[in-house]
Design a protein around this motif. Structure first.
Motif, PDB file in Angstrom:
ATOM      1  N   ARG A   1      10.186 -17.849   7.275  1.00  0.00           N
ATOM      2  CA  ARG A   1       8.630 -17.665   8.232  1.00  0.00           C
ATOM      3  C   ARG A   1       8.523 -16.886   6.667  1.00  0.00           C
ATOM      4  NH1 ARG A   1       7.723 -19.448  12.943  1.00  0.00           N
ATOM      5  NH2 ARG A   1       5.376 -19.225  12.064  1.00  0.00           N
TER       6      ARG A   1
ATOM      7  N   HIS B   1       7.444 -23.778   8.778  1.00  0.00           N
ATOM      8  CA  HIS B   1       9.058 -22.803   9.144  1.00  0.00           C
ATOM      9  C   HIS B   1       9.664 -23.349  10.170  1.00  0.00           C
ATOM     10  CE1 HIS B   1       5.127 -19.466   7.324  1.00  0.00           C
ATOM     11  NE2 HIS B   1       5.528 -20.106   7.080  1.00  0.00           N
TER      12      HIS B   1
ATOM     13  N   ASP C   1       4.997 -15.881   7.362  1.00  0.00           N
ATOM     14  CA  ASP C   1       3.722 -15.323   7.740  1.00  0.00           C
ATOM     15  C   ASP C   1       3.384 -14.213   8.017  1.00  0.00           C
ATOM     16  OD1 ASP C   1       5.285 -16.468   9.660  1.00  0.00           O
ATOM     17  OD2 ASP C   1       3.542 -18.173  10.454  1.00  0.00           O
ATOM     18  N   TYR C   2       3.815 -13.431   7.807  1.00  0.00           N
ATOM     19  CA  TYR C   2       4.192 -11.544   8.682  1.00  0.00           C
ATOM     20  C   TYR C   2       2.783 -11.318   8.014  1.00  0.00           C
ATOM     21  CZ  TYR C   2       8.704 -12.784  10.213  1.00  0.00           C
ATOM     22  OH  TYR C   2      10.105 -12.935  11.408  1.00  0.00           O
TER      23      TYR C   2
ATOM     24  N   TYR D   1      -2.443 -16.963   3.020  1.00  0.00           N
ATOM     25  CA  TYR D   1      -3.270 -18.364   3.869  1.00  0.00           C
ATOM     26  C   TYR D   1      -3.462 -18.150   4.778  1.00  0.00           C
ATOM     27  CZ  TYR D   1       1.728 -18.338   5.097  1.00  0.00           C
ATOM     28  OH  TYR D   1       3.085 -18.080   5.688  1.00  0.00           O
ATOM     29  N   GLU D   2      -4.281 -18.699   5.692  1.00  0.00           N
ATOM     30  CA  GLU D   2      -4.638 -18.916   7.202  1.00  0.00           C
ATOM     31  C   GLU D   2      -3.096 -19.857   8.432  1.00  0.00           C
ATOM     32  OE1 GLU D   2      -7.370 -21.602  10.687  1.00  0.00           O
ATOM     33  OE2 GLU D   2      -7.560 -21.229   8.270  1.00  0.00           O
ATOM     34  N   ARG D   3      -2.571 -19.317   9.046  1.00  0.00           N
ATOM     35  CA  ARG D   3      -1.251 -19.276   9.729  1.00  0.00           C
ATOM     36  C   ARG D   3      -2.011 -20.681  10.369  1.00  0.00           C
ATOM     37  NH1 ARG D   3       1.476 -16.688  14.791  1.00  0.00           N
ATOM     38  NH2 ARG D   3       3.063 -18.512  15.405  1.00  0.00           N
ATOM     39  N   GLN D   4      -1.672 -21.833  10.853  1.00  0.00           N
ATOM     40  CA  GLN D   4      -1.931 -22.873  11.616  1.00  0.00           C
ATOM     41  C   GLN D   4      -0.685 -24.096  12.280  1.00  0.00           C
ATOM     42  OE1 GLN D   4      -4.618 -25.959   9.201  1.00  0.00           O
ATOM     43  NE2 GLN D   4      -5.440 -23.967   7.787  1.00  0.00           N
TER      44      GLN D   4
ATOM     45  N   MET E   1      -0.651 -21.785   0.556  1.00  0.00           N
ATOM     46  CA  MET E   1       0.158 -20.723   0.597  1.00  0.00           C
ATOM     47  C   MET E   1       0.296 -20.039  -0.075  1.00  0.00           C
ATOM     48  SD  MET E   1       2.644 -22.814   3.345  1.00  0.00           S
ATOM     49  CE  MET E   1       2.913 -21.285   3.900  1.00  0.00           C
TER      50      MET E   1
ATOM     51  N   THR F   1       1.938 -24.794   9.619  1.00  0.00           N
ATOM     52  CA  THR F   1       1.819 -23.736   8.793  1.00  0.00           C
ATOM     53  C   THR F   1       3.741 -23.364   9.897  1.00  0.00           C
ATOM     54  OG1 THR F   1       0.964 -22.473   9.522  1.00  0.00           O
ATOM     55  CG2 THR F   1       0.190 -23.094   7.450  1.00  0.00           C
ATOM     56  N   ASP F   2       3.374 -23.161  10.811  1.00  0.00           N
ATOM     57  CA  ASP F   2       4.197 -22.902  11.872  1.00  0.00           C
ATOM     58  C   ASP F   2       5.767 -24.006  11.396  1.00  0.00           C
ATOM     59  OD1 ASP F   2       3.180 -20.780  12.990  1.00  0.00           O
ATOM     60  OD2 ASP F   2       2.722 -21.462  14.883  1.00  0.00           O
TER      61      ASP F   2
END
Length: 575
Positions: free
Chosen positions: A554, A548, A556-557, A538-541, A524, A544-545
């Motif tokens: 959060r 957050h 991951d915007y 990083y890759e949203r997975q 991250m 990661t959700d």
């Protein structure tokens, strides 16, 4: 947004202003809208100055909501120039996985603990910043203290302290080791329940890259079979595998003697009085059992069948008298169906020693018996090869060494030197087969359900997993520090890192392995985009959700403005 006023000789004007940080990093403000003079607004609103101010504050609030809404949906346009060089010495890459550990850190009120410690000393450095960074780097990039300091510079919030401050702080942390553990335990209840009615205890050791004994670093029986001085650690975890307390003792000390001092601290400083002590046979001496038979405590410990008195040993190996654990019905374990082979069988009897009246439970698992038979079959095959080839190496003390099945006999001819002949020891093989599938547990819980007792005993794998994580993922060894106070502080940071990581892992809805969560946290990272903001790399997975959601912010915007990132940093420090 806020309301400001400007007074002149003949009038007073009202404005809505906005504070911001300019390119030079200084705080300033600008006017967003002029609302009017006091005379104009009083006439239009039909109220006095207090009424005008109340109306103006409401307008500022609405203006703030409008601004936030626009910023959330705003498209950020950042110009790039193909013929413009990058700025020299400007950092572009930042690590952000620590933000989630930071959420746990402040949830445990570690900053308050550091404040209490600081009140007792006269140092000038920021103990809270140093301790937090040592914990984060131990999880994300475990290394020496010097390398940890370098790694912390990659965080979104770079350290303001110096390297020498870290070593000074280690001495203070060592002095406050017991206080920190007790406070962390009490504060951990803010992050959820603790299953402290069951406490697991075990010991391990850590080696040093040195050849001479020094202080607590003594030669002893290394868990990793290394010829280096070691220091030993005793660790308590709760029933859910969350670290509770630890202690350090010399490498040549009998580990059974480590229990009473640490458990006494838990009783006195932690407030834990009623719990079940659970350990393996190596930490289940008669004295340790008697100690945990006092007060409101009880014990469930593994028992070596081979070390039982003759009468109990014979009873344990007898294949008669077993019951199905599922329904307590009588079962003949020598005649099991395919369905029965998936179950567990047991028998129990009173077991009285010199100090404690106990209950001895013997279990039999057909699956475990088949596993042991398969493993031994491979070892016997290797032993046969040793005998046939004559290439027998010196037998090791390892109980799984195939050479244990090889014996020798000397044949002497008249007037000649004796010849040594090796052969497969069938008696040794038959002796080991007697114990296949059997497992023994002793407890002073004389009336409790056997299934519940065995369920507690089976949870010991969690403390083994704690040791594996500290040694492997967190690289707690080898230890390169030499001063004993700094060594204590090193293991304190490892202990705290493990607790932070496990609490974070527990907060996730979906199960994941230690390796999976570590990989996500380490990935991250963020890129600085022309000092306008940050772009996640990083890759949203699903994980990661859930991270957050658990931490309340959060990252991951598609793009995060600097203002937004500062808000995230503040949220990660909220309790």
């Amino acid at each position: 947004m806020r309301v400001t006023t400007s007074k002149s000789k003949n009038s007073e004007s009202f404005y809505i202003t906005k504070s911001y940080t300019n390119a030079q990093g200084k705080s300033t403000s600008k006017t967003i809208r002029k609302l009017g003079t006091l005379a104009e607004l009083s006439k239009r609103l039909g109220t006095d100055r207090d009424g005008v101010m109340a109306w103006a504050e409401e307008e500022a609030r609405l203006e703030t909501l409008k601004y936030k809404s626009e910023m959330e949906d705003a498209v950020v346009m950042i110009p790039f120039h193909s013929n413009k060089l990058m700025d020299c010495n400007r950092k572009k890459f930042f690590a952000g996985g620590y933000l989630f550990l930071q959420s746990v850190y402040y949830g445990l009120k570690m900053d308050s603990i550091c404040t209490k410690i600081r009140s007792r000393y006269k140092f000038e450095y920021d103990l809270n910043a140093i301790l937090s960074d040592l914990i984060y780097t131990r999880v994300l990039e475990p290394s020496s203290k010097s390398a940890s300091f370098t790694a912390a510079k990659q965080f979104l919030e770079a350290p303001a302290y110096q390297l020498h401050d870290i070593y000074r702080a280690l001495s203070v942390l060592a002095k406050e080791l017991d206080f920190i553990q007790a406070e962390v335990y009490k504060n951990s209840f803010f992050l959820g329940r603790r299953n402290d009615k069951i406490l697991y205890y075990d010991c391990t050791n850590y080696y040093f890259e040195m050849e001479q004994e020094d202080g607590c670093k003594k030669y002893g029986k290394s868990k990793e079979h290394r010829p280096n001085p070691i220091i030993q650690m005793g660790l308590f975890t709760d029933g859910d595998g969350l670290p509770l307390a630890f202690s350090l003792f010399p490498g040549n000390q009998n580990e059974q003697k480590s229990l009473k001092p640490l458990e006494t601290k838990i009783l006195q400083q932690f407030g834990c009085e009623k719990f079940i002590y659970c350990s393996d046979a190596g930490l289940a001496s008669e004295d340790n059992r008697a100690f945990n038979h006092l007060g409101q405590r009880a014990f469930i410990v593994t028992q070596s069948i081979k070390k039982l008195p003759a009468e109990d040993h014979e009873w344990a190996l007898n294949r008669n008298g077993f019951k199905r654990l599922a329904d307590d019905s009588t079962a003949d374990i020598t005649q099991l169906t395919d369905e029965d082979k998936q179950g567990i069988f047991y028998k129990d009897e009173p077991y009285t020693t010199k100090k404690v009246h106990q209950r001895l439970i013997i279990t039999y698992s057909p699956k475990y018996a088949a596993y042991q038979k398969a493993v031994r079959g491979e070892q016997v095959a290797r032993a046969e090869k040793m005998v046939s080839s004559g290439s027998l190496k010196r037998q090791r003390k390892n109980p799984n060494d195939p050479a244990r099945f090889v014996n020798k006999v000397s044949v002497t001819k008249a007037g000649e030197k004796a010849d040594i002949h090796y052969y497969l020891d069938l008696d040794r093989i038959a002796e080991e087969e007697k114990y296949d599938g059997l497992y023994a547990v002793c407890t002073d819980l004389l009336d409790d359900d056997v299934a519940d007792i065995l369920n507690v005993s089976e949870g010991r794998w969690q403390i083994e997993d704690c040791f594996r994580t500290m040694k492997t993922e967190f690289e707690a060894r080898p230890v390169y520090l030499s001063r004993e106070d700094r060594i204590k502080a090193h293991f304190l940071t490892c202990f705290l890192a493990l607790l932070h990581f496990r609490l974070l892992k527990r907060s996730l809805k979906s199960p994941c392995t230690t390796e999976q969560l570590l990989q996500i946290l380490k990935s991250m990272n963020f890129a600085d985009i022309e000092e306008q903001g940050f772009m996640p790399l990083y890759e949203r997975q699903t994980i990661t959700d859930e991270l957050h959601e658990a931490c309340g912010f959060r990252t991951d915007y598609q793009f995060l403005t600097k203002r937004k990132m500062k808000e995230i940093q503040k949220k990660s420090k909220r309790r």
